[in-house]
Design a protein around this motif. Structure first.
Motif, mmCIF file in Angstrom:
data_model
loop_
_atom_site.group_PDB
_atom_site.id
_atom_site.type_symbol
_atom_site.label_atom_id
_atom_site.label_comp_id
_atom_site.label_asym_id
_atom_site.label_seq_id
_atom_site.Cartn_x
_atom_site.Cartn_y
_atom_site.Cartn_z
ATOM 1 N N PRO A 16 44.040 55.040 31.021
ATOM 2 C CA PRO A 16 43.255 56.105 31.592
ATOM 3 C C PRO A 16 41.661 55.723 31.529
ATOM 4 N N GLY A 17 41.116 55.792 32.491
ATOM 5 C CA GLY A 17 39.673 55.610 32.720
ATOM 6 C C GLY A 17 39.192 54.155 33.131
ATOM 7 N N ILE A 18 40.375 53.531 33.726
ATOM 8 C CA ILE A 18 40.123 52.343 34.615
ATOM 9 C C ILE A 18 39.905 52.699 36.001
ATOM 10 N N LEU A 19 38.565 52.375 36.553
ATOM 11 C CA LEU A 19 38.223 52.873 37.842
ATOM 12 C C LEU A 19 38.755 51.890 38.943
ATOM 13 N N ASP A 20 38.692 50.591 38.695
ATOM 14 C CA ASP A 20 38.846 49.350 39.492
ATOM 15 C C ASP A 20 39.176 48.066 38.885
ATOM 16 N N ILE A 21 39.761 47.268 39.366
ATOM 17 C CA ILE A 21 40.011 45.857 38.904
ATOM 18 C C ILE A 21 40.106 45.009 40.211
ATOM 19 N N VAL A 22 39.125 44.088 40.093
ATOM 20 C CA VAL A 22 39.087 42.914 41.175
ATOM 21 C C VAL A 22 39.173 41.526 40.365
ATOM 22 N N SER A 23 40.052 40.654 40.875
ATOM 23 C CA SER A 23 40.249 39.377 40.277
ATOM 24 C C SER A 23 40.374 38.123 41.341
ATOM 25 N N GLY A 24 40.037 36.848 40.878
ATOM 26 C CA GLY A 24 40.205 35.991 41.865
ATOM 27 C C GLY A 24 39.340 34.514 41.410
ATOM 28 N N ARG A 25 39.563 33.967 42.404
ATOM 29 C CA ARG A 25 38.800 32.421 42.030
ATOM 30 C C ARG A 25 37.574 32.298 42.856
ATOM 31 N N SER A 26 36.512 31.723 42.267
ATOM 32 C CA SER A 26 35.247 31.784 42.846
ATOM 33 C C SER A 26 35.212 31.052 44.200
ATOM 34 N N GLU A 27 34.319 31.400 45.254
ATOM 35 C CA GLU A 27 34.192 30.834 46.513
ATOM 36 C C GLU A 27 32.527 30.694 46.508
ATOM 37 N N SER A 28 31.913 30.725 45.418
ATOM 38 C CA SER A 28 30.666 30.531 45.597
ATOM 39 C C SER A 28 29.833 29.489 46.280
ATOM 40 N N PRO A 29 29.191 29.522 47.278
ATOM 41 C CA PRO A 29 28.402 28.363 47.882
ATOM 42 C C PRO A 29 27.407 27.682 47.043
ATOM 43 N N GLU A 30 27.035 28.247 45.945
ATOM 44 C CA GLU A 30 26.159 27.483 45.095
ATOM 45 C C GLU A 30 26.760 26.686 44.217
ATOM 46 N N ARG A 82 31.063 47.943 33.325
ATOM 47 C CA ARG A 82 31.514 46.799 34.242
ATOM 48 C C ARG A 82 31.803 45.618 33.167
ATOM 49 N N HIS A 83 33.196 45.520 33.019
ATOM 50 C CA HIS A 83 33.677 44.380 32.102
ATOM 51 C C HIS A 83 34.127 43.304 32.930
ATOM 52 N N ILE A 84 33.260 42.290 32.555
ATOM 53 C CA ILE A 84 33.325 40.712 33.554
ATOM 54 C C ILE A 84 33.873 39.650 32.509
ATOM 55 N N VAL A 85 35.017 39.042 32.946
ATOM 56 C CA VAL A 85 35.563 37.930 32.214
ATOM 57 C C VAL A 85 35.884 36.845 33.149
ATOM 58 N N LEU A 86 35.392 35.428 32.640
ATOM 59 C CA LEU A 86 35.098 34.368 33.618
ATOM 60 C C LEU A 86 36.249 33.712 32.550
ATOM 61 N N VAL A 87 36.976 32.864 33.340
ATOM 62 C CA VAL A 87 37.912 31.956 32.735
ATOM 63 C C VAL A 87 37.893 30.595 33.260
ATOM 64 N N LYS A 88 37.853 29.552 32.318
ATOM 65 C CA LYS A 88 37.851 28.111 32.435
ATOM 66 C C LYS A 88 39.580 27.693 32.383
ATOM 67 N N PHE A 89 40.384 27.647 33.230
ATOM 68 C CA PHE A 89 41.972 27.372 32.857
ATOM 69 C C PHE A 89 42.019 25.877 32.857
ATOM 70 N N GLN A 90 42.901 25.692 32.036
ATOM 71 C CA GLN A 90 43.220 24.154 31.945
ATOM 72 C C GLN A 90 43.700 23.678 32.881
ATOM 73 N N THR A 91 43.501 22.169 33.114
ATOM 74 C CA THR A 91 43.823 21.542 34.623
ATOM 75 C C THR A 91 45.416 21.923 34.957
ATOM 76 N N GLY A 92 46.104 21.771 34.078
ATOM 77 C CA GLY A 92 47.465 21.989 34.415
ATOM 78 C C GLY A 92 48.410 23.421 34.790
ATOM 79 N N VAL A 93 47.239 24.689 34.630
ATOM 80 C CA VAL A 93 47.605 25.676 35.137
ATOM 81 C C VAL A 93 47.403 26.030 36.596
ATOM 82 N N SER A 94 48.672 26.256 37.092
ATOM 83 C CA SER A 94 48.806 26.483 38.730
ATOM 84 C C SER A 94 48.021 27.748 39.306
ATOM 85 N N GLU A 95 47.779 27.682 40.264
ATOM 86 C CA GLU A 95 47.030 28.877 41.027
ATOM 87 C C GLU A 95 48.308 30.017 40.825
#
Length: 104
Positions: free
Chosen positions: A34-48, A3-16
């Motif tokens: 070949p060998g990629i099983l799944d890719i999921v991406s998005g914006r955090s919606e964490s209640p924490e 599982r390859h996990i990537v978190l990105v802190k985008f610059q303020t001016g970068v649009s959704e």
């Protein structure tokens, strides 16, 4: 599985919209490596709410370490990586990566 996990802190001016375009580019790589099983991406919606500025990220599941290596060396991944670095706060310092083996 790896599982390859990537978190990105985008610059303020970068649009959704720009971020979604980058994530769509990432999803197109699935058909190229070949060998990629799944890719999921998005914006955090964490209640924490402890993202510390890392509001976007993605997870790529690979069959094995060889598949991850094919992804890392693929020209489409390198091009996308350069775009992520160019849009992240502090360049590469605005990106976190973890690779975690997941038992079958």
């Amino acid at each position: 599985m790896i599982r390859h996990i990537v978190l990105v802190k985008f610059q303020t001016g970068v649009s959704e919209e720009t971020i979604e375009d980058l994530f769509q580019e990432l999803r197109r790589i699935r058909d190229q490596v070949p060998g990629i099983l799944d890719i999921v991406s998005g914006r955090s919606e964490s209640p924490e709410k402890i993202e510390r500025g890392y509001m976007h990220g993605f997870v790529v599941d690979f069959q094995n370490w060889d598949a991850l290596e094919r992804y890392q060396t693929h020209p489409d991944h390198k091009a996308l990586g350069a775009k992520l670095v160019a849009n992240a706060v502090g360049g590469i310092d605005g990106i976190l990566v973890l690779d975690i083996p997941v038992p079958a």
